[in-house]
Write a protein that holds these residues in place. Sequence first.
Motif, PDB file in Angstrom:
ATOM      1  N   LYS A 422      52.362 -43.968 -67.819  1.00  0.00           N
ATOM      2  CA  LYS A 422      51.185 -43.972 -68.696  1.00  0.00           C
ATOM      3  C   LYS A 422      50.829 -45.390 -69.127  1.00  0.00           C
ATOM      4  N   TYR A 423      51.851 -46.175 -69.444  1.00  0.00           N
ATOM      5  CA  TYR A 423      51.603 -47.540 -69.906  1.00  0.00           C
ATOM      6  C   TYR A 423      51.047 -48.400 -68.769  1.00  0.00           C
ATOM      7  N   ALA A 424      51.644 -48.288 -67.591  1.00  0.00           N
ATOM      8  CA  ALA A 424      51.186 -49.071 -66.440  1.00  0.00           C
ATOM      9  C   ALA A 424      49.737 -48.722 -66.095  1.00  0.00           C
ATOM     10  N   TYR A 425      49.405 -47.433 -66.177  1.00  0.00           N
ATOM     11  CA  TYR A 425      48.044 -47.002 -65.860  1.00  0.00           C
ATOM     12  C   TYR A 425      47.034 -47.603 -66.830  1.00  0.00           C
ATOM     13  N   GLN A 426      47.397 -47.677 -68.096  1.00  0.00           N
ATOM     14  CA  GLN A 426      46.487 -48.211 -69.104  1.00  0.00           C
ATOM     15  C   GLN A 426      46.264 -49.714 -68.939  1.00  0.00           C
ATOM     16  N   LYS A 427      47.115 -50.382 -68.205  1.00  0.00           N
ATOM     17  CA  LYS A 427      46.948 -51.817 -67.979  1.00  0.00           C
ATOM     18  C   LYS A 427      45.919 -52.116 -66.890  1.00  0.00           C
ATOM     19  N   ILE A 428      45.465 -51.082 -66.195  1.00  0.00           N
ATOM     20  CA  ILE A 428      44.444 -51.247 -65.159  1.00  0.00           C
ATOM     21  C   ILE A 428      43.070 -51.264 -65.823  1.00  0.00           C
ATOM     22  N   SER A 429      42.150 -52.051 -65.299  1.00  0.00           N
ATOM     23  CA  SER A 429      40.800 -52.175 -65.846  1.00  0.00           C
ATOM     24  C   SER A 429      40.162 -50.812 -66.084  1.00  0.00           C
ATOM     25  N   GLU A 430      39.530 -50.685 -67.252  1.00  0.00           N
ATOM     26  CA  GLU A 430      38.882 -49.415 -67.608  1.00  0.00           C
ATOM     27  C   GLU A 430      37.775 -49.067 -66.624  1.00  0.00           C
ATOM     28  N   ASN A 431      37.025 -50.066 -66.164  1.00  0.00           N
ATOM     29  CA  ASN A 431      35.988 -49.823 -65.164  1.00  0.00           C
ATOM     30  C   ASN A 431      36.570 -49.194 -63.908  1.00  0.00           C
ATOM     31  N   TYR A 432      37.676 -49.756 -63.442  1.00  0.00           N
ATOM     32  CA  TYR A 432      38.274 -49.262 -62.208  1.00  0.00           C
ATOM     33  C   TYR A 432      38.819 -47.854 -62.402  1.00  0.00           C
ATOM     34  N   ARG A 433      39.403 -47.598 -63.559  1.00  0.00           N
ATOM     35  CA  ARG A 433      39.928 -46.253 -63.827  1.00  0.00           C
ATOM     36  C   ARG A 433      38.797 -45.230 -63.919  1.00  0.00           C
ATOM     37  N   ARG A 434      37.659 -45.654 -64.460  1.00  0.00           N
ATOM     38  CA  ARG A 434      36.521 -44.735 -64.575  1.00  0.00           C
ATOM     39  C   ARG A 434      36.016 -44.323 -63.200  1.00  0.00           C
ATOM     40  N   VAL A 435      35.942 -45.290 -62.285  1.00  0.00           N
ATOM     41  CA  VAL A 435      35.527 -44.980 -60.915  1.00  0.00           C
ATOM     42  C   VAL A 435      36.549 -44.059 -60.249  1.00  0.00           C
ATOM     43  N   PHE A 436      37.820 -44.314 -60.472  1.00  0.00           N
ATOM     44  CA  PHE A 436      38.906 -43.508 -59.897  1.00  0.00           C
ATOM     45  C   PHE A 436      38.850 -42.068 -60.398  1.00  0.00           C
ATOM     46  N   GLU A 437      38.597 -41.887 -61.678  1.00  0.00           N
ATOM     47  CA  GLU A 437      38.615 -40.562 -62.289  1.00  0.00           C
ATOM     48  C   GLU A 437      37.299 -39.803 -62.140  1.00  0.00           C
ATOM     49  N   ASN A 438      36.253 -40.467 -61.740  1.00  0.00           N
ATOM     50  CA  ASN A 438      34.929 -39.864 -61.663  1.00  0.00           C
ATOM     51  C   ASN A 438      34.944 -38.628 -60.764  1.00  0.00           C
ATOM     52  N   PRO A 439      34.583 -37.454 -61.294  1.00  0.00           N
ATOM     53  CA  PRO A 439      34.587 -36.239 -60.467  1.00  0.00           C
ATOM     54  C   PRO A 439      33.582 -36.293 -59.318  1.00  0.00           C
ATOM     55  N   GLU A 440      32.622 -37.210 -59.401  1.00  0.00           N
ATOM     56  CA  GLU A 440      31.641 -37.360 -58.318  1.00  0.00           C
ATOM     57  C   GLU A 440      32.199 -38.170 -57.145  1.00  0.00           C
ATOM     58  N   ASN A 441      33.354 -38.774 -57.341  1.00  0.00           N
ATOM     59  CA  ASN A 441      34.005 -39.529 -56.263  1.00  0.00           C
ATOM     60  C   ASN A 441      34.511 -38.538 -55.215  1.00  0.00           C
ATOM     61  N   LYS A 442      33.917 -38.550 -54.038  1.00  0.00           N
ATOM     62  CA  LYS A 442      34.196 -37.542 -53.012  1.00  0.00           C
ATOM     63  C   LYS A 442      35.305 -37.947 -52.040  1.00  0.00           C
ATOM     64  N   MET A 443      35.854 -39.139 -52.198  1.00  0.00           N
ATOM     65  CA  MET A 443      36.957 -39.534 -51.319  1.00  0.00           C
ATOM     66  C   MET A 443      38.184 -38.697 -51.662  1.00  0.00           C
ATOM     67  N   GLN A 444      39.046 -38.480 -50.660  1.00  0.00           N
ATOM     68  CA  GLN A 444      40.267 -37.709 -50.900  1.00  0.00           C
ATOM     69  C   GLN A 444      41.130 -38.409 -51.949  1.00  0.00           C
ATOM     70  N   ILE A 445      41.901 -37.631 -52.667  1.00  0.00           N
ATOM     71  CA  ILE A 445      42.713 -38.196 -53.751  1.00  0.00           C
ATOM     72  C   ILE A 445      43.644 -39.286 -53.238  1.00  0.00           C
ATOM     73  N   ILE A 446      44.232 -39.073 -52.086  1.00  0.00           N
ATOM     74  CA  ILE A 446      45.187 -40.050 -51.562  1.00  0.00           C
ATOM     75  C   ILE A 446      44.507 -41.393 -51.301  1.00  0.00           C
ATOM     76  N   TYR A 447      43.243 -41.357 -50.849  1.00  0.00           N
ATOM     77  CA  TYR A 447      42.464 -42.575 -50.626  1.00  0.00           C
ATOM     78  C   TYR A 447      42.118 -43.226 -51.963  1.00  0.00           C
ATOM     79  N   ARG A 448      41.724 -42.408 -52.924  1.00  0.00           N
ATOM     80  CA  ARG A 448      41.340 -42.933 -54.234  1.00  0.00           C
ATOM     81  C   ARG A 448      42.521 -43.605 -54.925  1.00  0.00           C
ATOM     82  N   GLU A 449      43.703 -43.041 -54.772  1.00  0.00           N
ATOM     83  CA  GLU A 449      44.888 -43.648 -55.377  1.00  0.00           C
ATOM     84  C   GLU A 449      45.169 -45.025 -54.771  1.00  0.00           C
ATOM     85  N   ALA A 450      45.125 -45.088 -53.448  1.00  0.00           N
ATOM     86  CA  ALA A 450      45.366 -46.369 -52.784  1.00  0.00           C
ATOM     87  C   ALA A 450      44.295 -47.385 -53.167  1.00  0.00           C
TER      88      ALA A 450
END
Length: 481
Positions: A422-450
């Motif tokens: 949880k702590y490591a995740y919060q150290k990532i830019s909020e903008n980048y996390r928002r794009v990652f979490e966006n339900p409209e992001n249609k890329m597969q989860i494994i791609y989004r994580e990488a």
Amino acid sequence: MDWKKLLNGARRKDIHGTEDQKIGTATANGRIEIERDYDRILFATPTRRLADKTQVFPLDINDSVRTRLTHSHEVANLARGIGVRLSFELKEEIFGGNVNDIVVEREVPALLAAIGLVHDLGNPPFGHQGEVAIQNWFKENKKMVFGDSPEDYIQDFLRFDGNSQTFRLVTKLQILNDDFGLNLTYATLASMLKYPHSSISKSDAKIWKKHGFFLSEKSIVDDVWDKVGLKEGVRHPMTYIMEACDDIAYSVLDAEDIVKKGLASFYDLVNFLESKVTEVKDNDNNDKVKIISELIDNIKTKNEEFKKAKLSPAELNDMSMQMFRVYAIASLVNSVVNTFKNRVNEFISLDCKHKDLVSISDGGLLCKSLKEFDYSWGYKHKSVLKLELEGHNYINSLMDMLWVGIHGRLKNEHKSNTPFGKYAYQKISENYRRVFENPENKMQIIYREAQLLTDAISGMTDSYLITLHDELRALYHNVDS
């Protein structure tokens, strides 16, 4: 190609956005749209971060040695200067009579300055070794990260490239409240694509050694190509100019930095260039040898003049290198302008297959020779090799730790929900996390994580990456890996 389409000043948000998102030109204040692109890039936070990203040498106490930011400003300056010459001195030869509805005198210099400033924006910390470190991490952890995913689907990461990250950064990651990034014009987006194909393209692999966009941005690239009249495998003509300015900047100015750092002297450089003139005797290279010979004569003459002023050895070295920079850049810029003018019909053809502009110009041998000098006297120096090794280790270790916070998060699985995760995740830019979490992001989860992992690493400065690494490492030793 049609110059009107190539200089398309429309923006994606104006075409694809909602009515609320279309902001129009209320804030233009006399600027044309492409001029506004340069300003958007200049004031963007990732641009300022380039001041703390290595160009070649470790960040130096001598602030005259270049960083990514100073390099980018120098490329932008050279590109703008060539744009002025093309649109004022050579307007008829380059653009013909088919530009009555566009102001090339303003649009072309602004476009070239913008893509010169933005061209390294997505590069990770620690120079090009940062790209290699990211690639190696994914290769070493391929099975853990991607499982049995198809090989094509993971090439974006196995062949990670800062050029593709740059395009992603300005179109997706640098966001305010929508999905259009900096919302640059179609002309800028098209011309900043240095390598006009994806990581899985087979048709142009022999021409372009890298790729220019990720699968996640393919639909944007297709839209851009449609609006400017280009297609896969075909560069925007202005891209050749920007790339040439990048080649000129780092070949000449890295040599200047090498001498400033005391890794070589002015006389070492002169001797090296003289050896190249002696080495190349065939008639086919007469013009290319002539440029080097004239450069040597000019800088040696200046060196003799400076000797009469009774300068100290350090001052003599420094002043001589300044004049080397002036004469070398002038020679290379003139050769690039002349070659583009003489072969413009080839560069505006949809069948153009030129790999680059500098190598087919009269300045090609000079640029190549300077790169060889830079490699022999600078890039192989122990300080650079140490930086590359340290950067590689820092990046690989930090990717290990951030992966704990990323992997499985969207499914509430694995260690991403442990206290450390949880702590490591919060150290990532909020903008980048928002794009990652966006339900409209249609890329597969494994791609989004990488991709979140590469977004996070690429967005860091050298010093921030080291600081975050050390902070997380102190907490990570208690985590079961």
